[in-house]
Design a protein around this motif. Structure first.
Motif: not given
Length: 433
Positions: A254, A294, A297-298, A301
């Motif tokens: 991240h 996770y 979230y990546l 992004q």
């Protein structure tokens, strides 16, 4: 001298004999085992290897005894059952199983590779002979637990996907599992008489947990494929960045995604390649159900910063493909929140790939800053960006780092030196009783 290895995986030469897919991690075991086996007439060491397997492996299904035993290349091996999917759970019955293995082989020394799984503690207890127990430190779960989130926003740490809820495996729960694994790890290290390591970080950790244990310095031999070629700036994919994995927060993917827009602004051809499990897959309904917090979230992004054309997830790479990717890479990056001595960095350095790494754990023992790689403060992604750009913008620097890295790594990971050191350790333990 009879030496019993306890490994986390099925070593490749055993896997090949059983027609099993090779595990891409812990590749140093192959180099060491090959040396011991090839030279057994002179080293006088009789090696046996034990390792866990799951209940769904066909040999385990067909045999309900405590372990399954066979021989390949003249080496006895023992497979025992363990729930490696849930290493936060300690199964005391493993002590009986491993005691049965010990009784069958009658080792003079038990050499345990790694502290990441509860079988390490079970073996220490089952053997009950600390003066002849050697634990090799790899990663340290208790250290990982402390920095597991790697500066993720607190709201991200608390969010859960459908997969996380069903599996009880959100980010906070993952961190707690490392805490639990760390407890088993600390207990095992505290009960061992001998420990191998190779960094200031693991030495200080071991001495804190067990000041009475004998610490033996020993570097690691890496996978064979990385000893035969070298990085050449005329053969690379310019402005390409490579991470060996990004499966969970401590690996720091991240942080790289945060600075990627700036790198693209500087060089529009910039590409980020990531090996390991593809945790951002989101194309099918199955993908959407399986995505972790996770991974989501990546993916956010990537989409938010329109990085889809600049990030490529490669999946798990066998050694030959990992080596090929390294050789094409302009900059290898290790942005982890904690590492001891990552073999991915060692392999990149062996090939001479210019490397940028967070200055955490034992990294500084592998890589000398501004000589054979570039280090940055782990809480400073902007410095990481600057160091990456230094290499991208300066071929002379890149080639200097490459040459120095190869020389440094060739000594650190010299197979003959490391093999001789292992023999010294075994004989020291055997003659110290």
């Amino acid at each position: 001298m009879k030496v019993l290895w306890l490994c986390n995986i099925m070593i490749p030469f055993i896997a090949r004999s059983l027609g099993q897919k090779l595990v891409v991690k812990e590749g140093w075991l192959s180099g060491l085992s090959d040396k011991l086996i090839e030279n057994r007439d002179t080293n006088k060491i009789a090696l046996a290897i034990c390792f866990p397997t799951s209940d769904d492996f066909h040999m385990a299904q067909n045999d309900q005894s405590l372990f399954v035993k066979d021989t390949v290349r003249g080496v006895p091996y023992y497979m025992f059952r363990e729930d490696t999917v849930h290493p936060e759970n300690y199964d005391a019955s493993m002590e009986q199983t491993l005691k049965a293995v010990i009784d069958d082989f009658q080792p003079d020394i038990v050499h345990i590779f790694g502290t990441e799984f509860p079988h390490t503690l079970a073996m220490v207890k089952a053997f009950g002979n600390p003066e002849r127990t050697l634990i090799g430190i790899q990663g340290l779960c208790s250290a990982i637990a402390q920095v597991y989130m790697a500066d993720l926003p607190s709201n991200v740490c608390k969010k859960k996907t459908f997969r996380d809820i069903i599996k009880k495996d959100g980010l906070l729960e993952q961190q707690e599992k490392f805490v639990q694994r760390g407890k088993y790890e600390k207990e095992a290290i505290a009960m061992a008489g001998h420990i191998t390591g190779r960094t200031d970080f693991d030495r200080e950790y071991a001495e804190k947990l067990n000041p009475n244990a004998k610490y033996h310095f020993m570097n690691e031999t890496l996978r064979e494929e990385f000893y035969h070629d070298s990085w050449n700036i005329d053969r690379i994919e310019r402005y390409s960045i490579f991470l060996s994995q990004g499966n969970y927060p401590i690996k720091g993917l991240h942080h790289v995604l945060d600075i990627l827009p700036d790198l693209i602004e500087a060089h529009e051809e910039t590409m980020l390649y990531v090996a390991g499990d593809v945790i951002t897959a989101n194309d099918t309904l199955k993908d959407k159900i399986k995505i972790s917090g996770y991974g989501k979230y990546l993916l956010t992004q990537i989409r938010k910063n329109k990085l889809q054309d600049h990030v490529k997830f490669l999946g798990r790479l066998q050694p030959d493909r990992m080596c090929a990717r390294d050789l094409k890479t302009h900059v290898f990056v290790c942005p982890s929140a904690i590492e001891n001595s990552p073999n991915s960095v060692g392999e990149a350095m062996l090939l001479g790939v210019p490397t940028v790494a967070a200055n955490v754990g034992g990294i500084h023992n592998l890589l000398t800053d501004n000589k054979d790689g570039l280090l940055y403060k782990p809480d400073n992604p902007q410095q990481m960006k600057q160091e990456i750009l230094r290499i991208m913008d300066d071929d002379k620097l890149a080639m200097s780092l490459s040459s120095n890295a190869r020389s440094h790594a060739a000594h650190t990971h010299n197979p003959d030196l490391n093999y001789r050191r292992l023999l010294e350790i075994y004989h020291e333990i055997d003659h110290s009783i």
